[in-house]
Design an enzyme around this catalytic site. Structure first.
Site, mmCIF file in Angstrom:
data_model
loop_
_atom_site.group_PDB
_atom_site.id
_atom_site.type_symbol
_atom_site.label_atom_id
_atom_site.label_comp_id
_atom_site.label_asym_id
_atom_site.label_seq_id
_atom_site.Cartn_x
_atom_site.Cartn_y
_atom_site.Cartn_z
ATOM 1 N N LYS A 1 0.864 -1.186 0.000
ATOM 2 C CA LYS A 1 0.000 0.000 0.000
ATOM 3 C C LYS A 1 0.901 1.236 0.000
ATOM 4 O O LYS A 1 1.470 1.602 1.021
ATOM 5 C CB LYS A 1 -0.923 -0.004 1.222
ATOM 6 C CG LYS A 1 -1.937 1.131 1.212
ATOM 7 C CD LYS A 1 -2.899 1.012 2.399
ATOM 8 C CE LYS A 1 -3.914 2.133 2.362
ATOM 9 N NZ LYS A 1 -3.310 3.470 2.485
ATOM 10 N N LYS B 1 -6.634 -8.146 -2.471
ATOM 11 C CA LYS B 1 -7.759 -8.108 -3.409
ATOM 12 C C LYS B 1 -8.104 -9.525 -3.854
ATOM 13 O O LYS B 1 -7.207 -10.327 -4.134
ATOM 14 C CB LYS B 1 -7.402 -7.294 -4.662
ATOM 15 C CG LYS B 1 -7.082 -5.840 -4.438
ATOM 16 C CD LYS B 1 -6.665 -5.185 -5.756
ATOM 17 C CE LYS B 1 -6.223 -3.750 -5.543
ATOM 18 N NZ LYS B 1 -5.688 -3.153 -6.789
ATOM 19 N N LYS C 1 -3.189 -2.669 7.637
ATOM 20 C CA LYS C 1 -2.295 -1.587 8.059
ATOM 21 C C LYS C 1 -1.136 -2.118 8.906
ATOM 22 O O LYS C 1 -1.294 -3.055 9.697
ATOM 23 C CB LYS C 1 -3.083 -0.548 8.864
ATOM 24 C CG LYS C 1 -4.092 0.251 8.049
ATOM 25 C CD LYS C 1 -3.401 1.133 7.026
ATOM 26 C CE LYS C 1 -4.303 2.212 6.491
ATOM 27 N NZ LYS C 1 -4.565 3.289 7.428
ATOM 28 N N CYS D 1 -9.614 31.193 31.140
ATOM 29 C CA CYS D 1 -9.375 31.075 29.698
ATOM 30 C C CYS D 1 -8.049 31.728 29.324
ATOM 31 O O CYS D 1 -7.802 32.879 29.699
ATOM 32 C CB CYS D 1 -10.520 31.720 28.926
ATOM 33 S SG CYS D 1 -10.251 31.755 27.134
#
Length: 689
Positions: free
Chosen positions: A123, A295, A319, A413
């Site tokens: 890949k 495939k 992967k 903040c």
């Protein structure tokens, strides 16, 4: 992330909406801006969470679900090219069990007793492309884009060394698809040149390949050492060969570059052996790979398997595990988002992981910092899989200095210094100062002009920040009076640093074009918390016009129970989201701003468009065992033709397809006088559609 097994339907609705928005943003950054925001592993985790939620609550699947989408909407920089058949993504496998499940799905779907040969290919981590040849001449090159429409890169693709411009003995029409990439050493050389010329360096080889290919000036592409592999014949491949193995042989004969490191396997064991070989030797390859593609080799079997919305059933990508590194945490910065959410980011001592220099990592939220006990001056472990901002997986406690202290969650903040609001149920901390908070105001304007909102090209982060700092804009409305202000000013925008006559002209033209906007885009652009693209479309569909929308929202903010109940009944809108909508319209400045925007914009009424066919929208139920095809194959065919497949029979059912041993569903269909057919009639029906 919440436990999927324990999540309620209301929580699932909210989470699916959030995931759709988040994944869409990540897709746009990855496919269009060539600038990934999160790691591959984190993206995959979010995507798989979305899939699991949809499997548990199939009736909650959104129209803009990530599982239905492929890439991202294309930009306006290049001409558009429509792919004759979509360029789909691949589903992912992360371990051996996932691969075994993939093989089993093929067997079950096709009713095979034996292993069907699987073709395995590396890949490549690059940019997908399509090239069209007519009478042997290269006529068109295109990116994948959103999978359906890509960008015309014909001039650029012709500059790639050894890319055939003419093919001998080619068919009258030929399409090839593949991956364009840059080798590791060429990537390092390119970044060295970028640095010497004072330009930004590319984050990784994929970004470099994508950025080089998507140049308006093809001469720049020609200077980059791009390479390619082809792996598909697109719309024409089954005219060329009967299998993937034969196709690559044929494409090589035509003169295309194909990856020789591929293998036809005849068992699961052979698949895993090939995977381990590539995983072990990937660092020795001259180019980046991030997994192995499997495939089904036989094209006839591929045809029977077909596709789901986003990917083919006959292929998957296995992967490789993420690459791990270790470096020092120098500091933790806190970013304030559009809706006031605070996000901690780790600033790191630069480290090279897999050929990419990393200096920042996401910490997600403050609970994550506490859970992992991450401290400044710690040495932290990083996980990276082709990303720019990787994930911190843990701390090397053995290297922790004695004087470190736990990170203090902020009370005020960092942008406006207002007291923060803690929402433990959302695992987040929020600044409630709204537009009075400079960071929120900046992010809100950025959201307003973004691609999926008002789509004002030329107003990126730097430009918005510049215009705010110079006092030229302070809210979204000011954008539409920017030209008027510039015309009457002694100091013209085109004379300021970073601007020129052409860029200013283009900006004003884009602002003018954006004034014609659809109602869903306008609602999304407002930046209401939890109102992403899907919920914006729901509201637009419900109210139809801008005038009706603003009138109903004002009634809702005055606690009109009828409007509240009406919205609460909408699929995808619940109590929590309604509270966010009410809170937004309770702020007088918001309502005033929206009304003024309505005066300068042409906000188009909502229009529903649906593609019609004889089976579109029909509700079909399959029951019993079908003699020659599997239920999965029958269902897939029905959905491909636009029908909805239901699990049970009701008065809304249009058709029941009954096989052997059909039971209670067949009985109920007879009681309700619903049309019933067998497999043979079904096959005839779909053949004639």
């Amino acid at each position: 992330m919440q436990n999927i097994d324990l999540i309620s339907e209301e929580e699932a609705k909210k989470l699916l909406e959030e995931l759709a928005d988040k994944i869409a943003a990540y897709n746009h950054a990855y496919y269009i801006e060539d600038n990934p925001l999160v790691s591959d592993s984190e993206y995959d985790q979010l995507f798989n969470t979305n899939l699991k939620l949809e499997q548990k609550f199939p009736h909650l699947v959104l129209e803009n679900s990530p599982s239905k989408k492929i890439g991202a909407k294309i930009t306006n920089k290049f001409a558009k090219i429509t792919h004759q058949i979509p360029m789909l993504s691949l589903s992912n496998a992360f371990d051996e069990q996932d691969v075994r499940d993939f093989v089993d799905r093929i067997k079950n779907f096709l009713r095979l007793d034996e292993f069907a040969p699987i073709f395995c290919e590396p890949k490549i981590d690059g940019l997908s492309f399509s090239a069209i040849y007519k009478n042997g001449l290269l006529t068109t090159g295109a990116t994948r884009g959103d999978g359906y429409v890509g960008e015309d890169i014909t001039a650029n693709i012709k500059t790639i060394k050894n890319f055939p411009h003419k093919i001998d003995n080619a068919p009258e029409f030929l399409e090839v698809r593949g991956e364009i990439y840059i080798e590791k050493q060429d990537f390092l050389n390119l970044n060295k040149e970028q640095e010497e010329q004072g330009r930004d360096k590319f984050a990784n080889p994929r970004n470099a390949a994508a950025g080089s290919l998507r140049q308006l000036d093809a001469s720049i592409t020609a200077q980059r050492s791009l390479k390619y592999f082809v792996y598909s014949g697109g719309v024409t491949e089954q005219n060329l060969a009967s299998s993937q193995e034969q196709l690559l042989i044929k494409l090589k004969e035509f003169g295309f570059s194909v990856n020789e490191i591929s293998k036809l396997t005849n068992s699961e064991e052979e698949i895993f052996t090939f995977y381990e070989y590539l995983k072990t030797n990937r660092e020795n390859l001259p180019y980046e790979i991030d997994g192995v593609v499997y495939k089904l080799n036989d094209f006839a079997l591929q045809n029977r398997m077909g596709f789901i919305a986003r990917s083919p059933r006959f292929a998957t990508a296995h992967k490789f595990p993420a690459i791990i590194g270790r470096t020092k945490l120098l500091s933790i910065t806190v970013q304030v988002g559009r809706t006031g959410t605070l996000t901690p980011v780790a600033e790191l001592e630069p480290i090279e992981i897999g050929g990419v220099t990393v200096s920042r990592a996401t910490l997600h939220n403050f609970q994550e910092i506490m859970r992992k006990d991450v401290r400044i001056d710690d040495y932290v472990f990083l996980q990276r899989a082709g990303d720019v901002i990787p994930k911190i997986t843990g701390v090397d406690i053995g290297k922790r200095p004695n004087d470190t202290i736990a990170f203090d969650t902020p009370l005020f903040c960092p942008s406006c210094n207002s007291k923060l609001h803690y929402a433990p149920e959302d695992i987040i901390i929020r600044c409630d100062n709204g537009l009075n908070c400079p960071a929120q105001n900046y992010e809100r304007i950025r959201h307003f002009v973004s691609k999926n909102a008002m789509d004002i090209e030329g107003l990126g982060r730097k430009q918005v920040e510049f215009l705010i700092d110079k006092g030229l804009i302070s809210n979204p409305l000011d954008i539409f009076f920017l030209k008027e202000k510039n015309d009457s000013s002694l100091t013209k925008l085109e004379n300021m640093d970073g601007w020129g006559k052409k860029s200013v002209e283009n900006l004003f033209k884009n602002i003018e074009q954006s004034k014609n906007v659809s109602l869903p885009r306008f609602i999304y652009a407002l930046g209401i918390r939890h109102i992403g693209e899907q919920n914006a479309k729901l509201l637009a569909r419900e109210f139809g016009s801008y005038a009706n929308f603003i009138a109903q929202m004002e009634l809702l903010s005055k606690n009109d129970l009828d409007i509240y109940q009406k919205l609460n009944d909408l699929e995808g809108i619940g109590d929590k989201i309604l509270v966010d909508i009410i809170d937004f319209f309770d702020v007088k400045e918001n309502t005033t701003l929206i009304k003024k925007l309505g005066e300068v914009l042409n906000i188009e009424d909502y229009k529903e468009t649906r593609e019609q066919s004889s089976l579109t929208g029909k509700i079909i139920v399959f029951t019993g065992s079908l003699p020659t095809i599997s239920r999965a194959e029958a269902k897939a065919t029905a959905e491909k033709l636009g029908a909805k497949v239901a699990a049970s029979v009701s008065s809304n059912t249009d058709l029941v397809v009954a096989g052997v041993d059909a039971g209670s569903k067949l009985k109920k269909a007879k009681e309700l006088n619903i049309k019933i057919i067998g497999e043979e009639e079904w096959l005839t029906l779909i053949k004639n559609v």
